[in-house]
Design a protein around this motif. Structure first.
Motif, PDB file in Angstrom:
ATOM      1  N   ALA A 122     -43.555 -40.415 -10.285  1.00  0.00           N
ATOM      2  CA  ALA A 122     -44.931 -40.892 -10.430  1.00  0.00           C
ATOM      3  C   ALA A 122     -44.964 -42.219 -11.171  1.00  0.00           C
ATOM      4  O   ALA A 122     -45.668 -43.157 -10.775  1.00  0.00           O
TER       5      ALA A 122
ATOM      6  N   HIS B 203     -49.094 -43.701  -1.151  1.00  0.00           N
ATOM      7  CA  HIS B 203     -48.709 -42.407  -1.728  1.00  0.00           C
ATOM      8  C   HIS B 203     -49.906 -41.807  -2.462  1.00  0.00           C
ATOM      9  O   HIS B 203     -50.411 -42.391  -3.425  1.00  0.00           O
TER      10      HIS B 203
ATOM     11  N   ARG C 123     -51.333 -38.857  -4.743  1.00  0.00           N
ATOM     12  CA  ARG C 123     -50.951 -37.800  -5.687  1.00  0.00           C
ATOM     13  C   ARG C 123     -52.227 -37.265  -6.335  1.00  0.00           C
ATOM     14  O   ARG C 123     -53.020 -38.030  -6.892  1.00  0.00           O
TER      15      ARG C 123
ATOM     16  N   GLU D 214     -49.890 -30.084  -8.712  1.00  0.00           N
ATOM     17  CA  GLU D 214     -49.913 -31.459  -8.212  1.00  0.00           C
ATOM     18  C   GLU D 214     -49.295 -31.499  -6.817  1.00  0.00           C
ATOM     19  O   GLU D 214     -48.210 -30.973  -6.594  1.00  0.00           O
TER      20      GLU D 214
ATOM     21  N   HIS E 107     -48.416 -34.051  -3.281  1.00  0.00           N
ATOM     22  CA  HIS E 107     -48.167 -35.412  -2.818  1.00  0.00           C
ATOM     23  C   HIS E 107     -48.306 -35.435  -1.304  1.00  0.00           C
ATOM     24  O   HIS E 107     -47.828 -34.532  -0.614  1.00  0.00           O
TER      25      HIS E 107
ATOM     26  N   THR F 111     -47.834 -38.526   1.751  1.00  0.00           N
ATOM     27  CA  THR F 111     -47.548 -39.923   2.071  1.00  0.00           C
ATOM     28  C   THR F 111     -48.349 -40.331   3.297  1.00  0.00           C
ATOM     29  O   THR F 111     -48.267 -39.681   4.344  1.00  0.00           O
TER      30      THR F 111
END
Length: 607
Positions: free
Chosen positions: A412, A523, A525, A586, A588, A590
């Motif tokens: 991150a 990205h 997040r 969390e 992620h 892309t």
């Protein structure tokens, strides 16, 4: 003894059933109600009351003691709610003034709760409130008949008006979706409407609504419904918020004596859960279309939309864990009230007979249409007739699964430090605000402002919605999802959820979002944190969504009815991680095409 009041008019007289095992209480309440001008029947216990109701269901008010032999008041209240085909107020009475008892009674379905010794001024106010609703419903029926006769003779500019209204009400919009339907107006204008909308978080919202009367006035009354429902459904609000906003909008915009009966449905196909709110419409059904059996009846537990004030409105929904072979069927009263030449009504029994007929066609909608036409004969429809059919097997998602990174993902801090552009925001809610906060639509709306679109955006919507629900239910409220395993588990789970939300005084949820441009990709997040204990600070509870990551098995996610939220996020996100002993989740994703994430002012937007 309460004072004697002047006699009321016949149309304001209520038929009240008083249920109490104490003969003194029955006599006292009977004297009071007779003095108020009402008709009173008595029962000594719940079993006696239920037998009277089966013989004559024409009561306008039930007054029920909580503690009785044979069948207590709570059991009687629940039994009546299951059997009533219209809204009738239920007043519970108890010598126990504990708040928990009152909450339990209201959760079961009671509308009022009085403690003994009874305050007669308060009782009089409650009875008169019931009078007003009964009077309003009777007045509406009379007004509807007059308006229908008048407007059916008003034909000026009908062709132009019909075309404009069809466009404004988006009729036909649902043809591209999974819903199937019948919309059969009795005249030139349809007072019924069917809408079915998929939100970015992949929830399917459906509505079948019937406005007061027929023709042009009824069609005009539906305009606020379409705008409000479409907006809130597309933004992914909870069903309780949707119906509460619909009621408020209609109450403020419709003239006195107008309302909209509606069945509103939210289906969450990823976790195979359905929520239903039925206000004044015929029962909706979930059927097993293969076995030709009725799985669930969603009875009308509420008055129609547009009648009650915000304070009196009840947005509580009914719930069901469905299976793919199930189908939802809902209709307007023009179906069950369809009349044969001899005046016989098609009724709920006629509808259920079609749903469960072993010899019927596989095309249920066409079969129902044929049988209705055969039943009514040459006279045809005297009221708008509409049917919504939602095959739940069709409510699947085409969202792709997340991709495992081909190399070790960037940290991150590395992404943030090297990013050439991007977004960051954090949203937090705490304390009492958590009771009413709608966080998921806010975050999903911000995704749109950031320029997220396409499949990656849809995956993000689903992940955010599931993680926020998980944080509230299990992190803040500490609910145990294993409740959902019992036959009536979903109803029990949501009753407990409402109870804990009412008692909530503290707690915090924070959503932190980064969208960073690095090299040729963006990205995303998103971290959802709550102030709960997490699942590393306490023994794991079997079945909780948050521990372990999924309560079923990877090869058989249907093996349980809970734990699906985290499993779904793990499947849709490129990466899912937990921090802070599990109190932070969390994910992620892309975004491989830079223009898909180009919001106002972003480097690839051309500004």
């Amino acid at each position: 003894m309460p004072e004697l009041h002047a006699a009321i008019t016949p149309q304001d007289r209520l038929h009240v059933l008083v249920v109490d095992d104490d003969v003194t209480i029955r006599r006292l309440l009977g004297s009071f109600l007779h003095a108020e001008g009402h008709t009173v029947s008595f029962a000594e216990h719940g079993g006696d009351a239920l037998a009277q109701f089966e013989r004559d269901s024409g009561f306008d008010l039930f007054m029920i003691d909580v503690t009785m032999p044979v069948m207590d008041g709570l059991a009687l209240c629940e039994a009546l709610k299951d059997r009533l085909d219209r809204w009738v107020p239920i007043m519970m009475m108890s010598a126990n003034a504990a708040e928990s008892d009152e909450v339990e009674g209201l959760d079961i379905g009671a509308d009022y709760y009085l403690t003994k010794p009874i305050s007669f001024p308060l009782l009089r106010a409650r009875v008169r409130a019931s009078q007003r609703i009964a009077r309003l419903q009777r007045d509406l029926e009379t007004t509807n008949a007059r308006l229908a006769d008048y407007y059916n003779r008003s034909r000026a500019d009908s062709d132009l008006a019909r075309e404009l209204l069809d466009r404004l009400l988006h009729q036909g919009e649902e043809k591209a979706l999974e819903a199937r339907y019948i919309l059969n107006p009795a005249g030139d204008f349809n007072g019924d409407i069917i809408l079915s909308i998929r939100s970015p978080s992949q929830r399917q919202y459906s509505l079948i609504a019937d406005a007061t009367g027929h023709g042009l006035p009824a069609a005009l009354a539906l305009m606020p419904v379409v705008e409000t429902f479409s907006r809130l459904a597309r933004e992914g609000y909870s069903l309780e918020t949707v119906v509460r906003e619909l009621n408020a909008r209609l109450r403020s915009s419709l003239p006195h004596g107008r309302f909209v009966a509606a069945t509103v449905v939210m289906v969450e196909p990823h976790i195979q859960r359905m929520s239903v709110w039925n206000g004044g419409s015929p029962s909706a059904y979930v059927i097993d279309n293969t076995a030709r059996t009725i799985v669930k009846r969603f009875q009308p537990r509420h008055p129609p939309l547009g009648i009650l004030s915000d304070d009196d409105f009840d947005a509580r929904t009914q719930h069901l864990a469905y299976r793919p072979e199930h189908t939802l069927v809902a209709c307007t009263d023009g179906v069950v009230e369809a009349e044969a030449a001899d005046g016989t009504m098609f009724g709920a029994r006629g509808l259920e007979a079609v749903l469960t007929a072993a010899d019927r066609s596989e095309d249920l909608l066409a079969e129902l249409g044929r049988r209705l036409d055969a039943f009514t004969g040459a006279d045809g429809a005297r009221d708008d007739r509409s049917v919504l059919l939602l095959p739940l097997a069709n409510l699947t998602s085409s969202l792709p699964e997340g991709q495992e990174p081909s190399a070790e993902p960037h940290s991150a801090s590395d992404v943030t430090s090297r990013a050439t552009g991007g977004w960051y925001f954090a949203v937090g809610v705490r304390g009492n605000t958590l009771k009413e906060a709608e966080l998921a639509p806010i975050i999903n709306g911000l995704f749109g402002q950031m320029g997220l679109s396409g499949e990656q955006a849809d995956r993000a919507h689903v992940c955010v919605t599931e993680l926020i629900n998980n944080a509230i239910d299990h992190g803040i409220l500490g609910l145990d999802s294993s409740l959902k395993q019992t036959p009536d588990g979903f109803e029990a789970y949501f009753r407990e959820r409402r109870k804990r939300l009412r008692a909530l005084r503290d707690g915090v949820i924070v959503i932190r979002t980064h969208l960073d441009q690095l090299d040729d990709a963006w990205h995303l997040r998103v971290a959802v944190s709550d102030s709960g204990e997490g699942f590393g600070a306490a023994p794991l509870r079997d079945g909780a969504n948050r521990a372990p990551l999924f309560a079923g098995t990877a090869s058989n996610p249907d093996s349980v009815r809970h734990g699906r939220g985290i499993h779904l996020v793990r499947r849709l996100a490129d990466r899912l991680a937990f921090h802070d002993d599990g109190a932070t989740a969390e994910f992620h994703i892309t975004v491989t095409t830079p223009t898909a994430a180009a919001g106002p002012g972003s480097p690839s937007s051309g500004n």
